[in-house]
Design a protein around this motif. Structure first.
Motif, PDB file in Angstrom:
ATOM      1  N   LEU A 176       7.904  23.755   8.309  1.00  0.00           N
ATOM      2  CA  LEU A 176       6.523  23.298   8.257  1.00  0.00           C
ATOM      3  C   LEU A 176       6.416  21.856   7.778  1.00  0.00           C
ATOM      4  N   PRO A 177       5.527  21.053   8.360  1.00  0.00           N
ATOM      5  CA  PRO A 177       5.351  19.662   7.916  1.00  0.00           C
ATOM      6  C   PRO A 177       5.066  19.585   6.422  1.00  0.00           C
ATOM      7  N   THR A 178       5.656  18.588   5.784  1.00  0.00           N
ATOM      8  CA  THR A 178       5.540  18.395   4.346  1.00  0.00           C
ATOM      9  C   THR A 178       5.005  17.006   4.062  1.00  0.00           C
ATOM     10  N   LYS A 179       4.179  16.875   3.022  1.00  0.00           N
ATOM     11  CA  LYS A 179       3.670  15.564   2.645  1.00  0.00           C
ATOM     12  C   LYS A 179       4.783  14.708   2.058  1.00  0.00           C
ATOM     13  N   ARG A 180       4.857  13.468   2.534  1.00  0.00           N
ATOM     14  CA  ARG A 180       5.861  12.529   2.039  1.00  0.00           C
ATOM     15  C   ARG A 180       5.201  11.179   1.811  1.00  0.00           C
ATOM     16  N   GLU A 181       5.491  10.573   0.647  1.00  0.00           N
ATOM     17  CA  GLU A 181       4.894   9.293   0.306  1.00  0.00           C
ATOM     18  C   GLU A 181       5.693   8.144   0.923  1.00  0.00           C
ATOM     19  N   PHE A 182       4.964   7.145   1.443  1.00  0.00           N
ATOM     20  CA  PHE A 182       5.579   5.949   2.013  1.00  0.00           C
ATOM     21  C   PHE A 182       5.013   4.709   1.327  1.00  0.00           C
ATOM     22  N   ILE A 183       5.847   3.657   1.302  1.00  0.00           N
ATOM     23  CA  ILE A 183       5.459   2.363   0.757  1.00  0.00           C
ATOM     24  C   ILE A 183       5.524   1.335   1.876  1.00  0.00           C
ATOM     25  N   SER A 184       4.418   0.640   2.094  1.00  0.00           N
ATOM     26  CA  SER A 184       4.378  -0.397   3.131  1.00  0.00           C
ATOM     27  C   SER A 184       4.092  -1.737   2.459  1.00  0.00           C
ATOM     28  N   CYS A 239       0.851  -1.194   0.000  1.00  0.00           N
ATOM     29  CA  CYS A 239       0.000   0.000   0.000  1.00  0.00           C
ATOM     30  C   CYS A 239       0.886   1.243   0.000  1.00  0.00           C
ATOM     31  N   PHE A 240       0.325   2.319  -0.531  1.00  0.00           N
ATOM     32  CA  PHE A 240       1.023   3.592  -0.597  1.00  0.00           C
ATOM     33  C   PHE A 240       0.204   4.611   0.193  1.00  0.00           C
ATOM     34  N   TYR A 241       0.889   5.419   0.978  1.00  0.00           N
ATOM     35  CA  TYR A 241       0.162   6.426   1.748  1.00  0.00           C
ATOM     36  C   TYR A 241       1.046   7.652   1.969  1.00  0.00           C
ATOM     37  N   ASP A 242       0.410   8.767   2.250  1.00  0.00           N
ATOM     38  CA  ASP A 242       1.119  10.008   2.542  1.00  0.00           C
ATOM     39  C   ASP A 242       1.090  10.273   4.037  1.00  0.00           C
ATOM     40  N   ASP A 243       2.177  10.811   4.530  1.00  0.00           N
ATOM     41  CA  ASP A 243       2.241  11.210   5.928  1.00  0.00           C
ATOM     42  C   ASP A 243       2.943  12.556   6.006  1.00  0.00           C
TER      43      ASP A 243
END
Length: 229
Positions: free
Chosen positions: A176-184, A113-117
């Motif tokens: 400032l917090p930035t969106k980053r994509e993660f792979i699980s 799955c791919f998600y942004d944090d």
């Protein structure tokens, strides 16, 4: 302290040993090569530069940027070809030429799955130490006021005043917090075929037996490493 031997850099690489490098993610990965401003998109597979960072971390080559620059300058003075690396992070690999990636990696997993944090980037203002200190958290206002006052009173010695105070503040401050994509991945695995310098291979295999936790992409992307000859 364990002595680190970098004498391999004094000679040209001899990439004759073919091995399979297996990477098993132990945590979500975020493998970013470019450094955009608003969104950090992850690559789907690790780049060669990332593999080099992983290998150098495993064998204990955790050098600062300054030490890496000094080593690269020494290599340059010896007229040795400097390693080529992709743009992106400021990390300068030293062992990039001591292995080659053969073909494309094989990726397998039970599920993915791919998600942004949100991710807080670290930043610095080396060009303006006082401005850097102002942006740092938990810095006493009295220190800032004293620093400003000394510069106002003796602006000709601004550089010396900055040197006196900058050791009292962190090297980086969060922005400032930035969106980053993660792979699980569940039971995920990357399989690479490499041609590697025999000396580097021996050091890597020995290091894995002693310390088999590395990371990809960022310091939270922990992985397990297997080398099959």
């Amino acid at each position: 302290m364990k002595e680190i031997d970098i004498s391999i850099l004094s000679r040209e690489p001899n990439n004759t040993e073919e091995v399979t490098l297996i990477i098993e993610p132990l945590a979500p990965l975020s493998m970013v090569t470019d450094l955009p401003g608003s969104y950090y998109k992850s690559q789907r597979v690790p780049s060669k530069k990332m593999l080099c960072g992983l290998i150098e971390n495993i064998i204990g080559w955790r050098f600062s940027g300054k030490i890496r620059a000094d080593i690269l300058n020494t290599i340059k003075r010896g007229k040795k070809k400097l390693p080529k690396y992709e743009e992106g992070s400021t990390y300068k690999p030293l062992l990039l030429d001591y292995f080659d990636v053969i073909g494309t990696p094989v990726v397998s997993f039970d599920s993915i799955c791919f998600y942004d944090d949100l991710w807080a980037r670290n930043h610095s203002r080396k060009d303006s130490p006082l401005e850097h200190a102002i942006k740092c958290r938990n810095i006493p206002q009295t220190l800032i006021d004293t620093w400003k006052h000394e510069i106002d009173e003796d602006s000709e010695n601004k550089k010396e005043i900055n040197e006196k105070y900058k050791s009292q503040v962190p090297n980086f401050y969060p922005v400032l917090p930035t969106k980053r994509e993660f792979i699980s991945m569940k039971n995920g695995q990357y399989r690479y075929t490499l041609k590697m310098d025999s000396e580097l291979l021996n050091v890597l295999v020995s290091s894995i037996e002693e310390y088999n936790i590395g990371y990809l992409g960022n310091s939270e992307g922990w992985v397990n490493i297997i080398v099959e000859k």
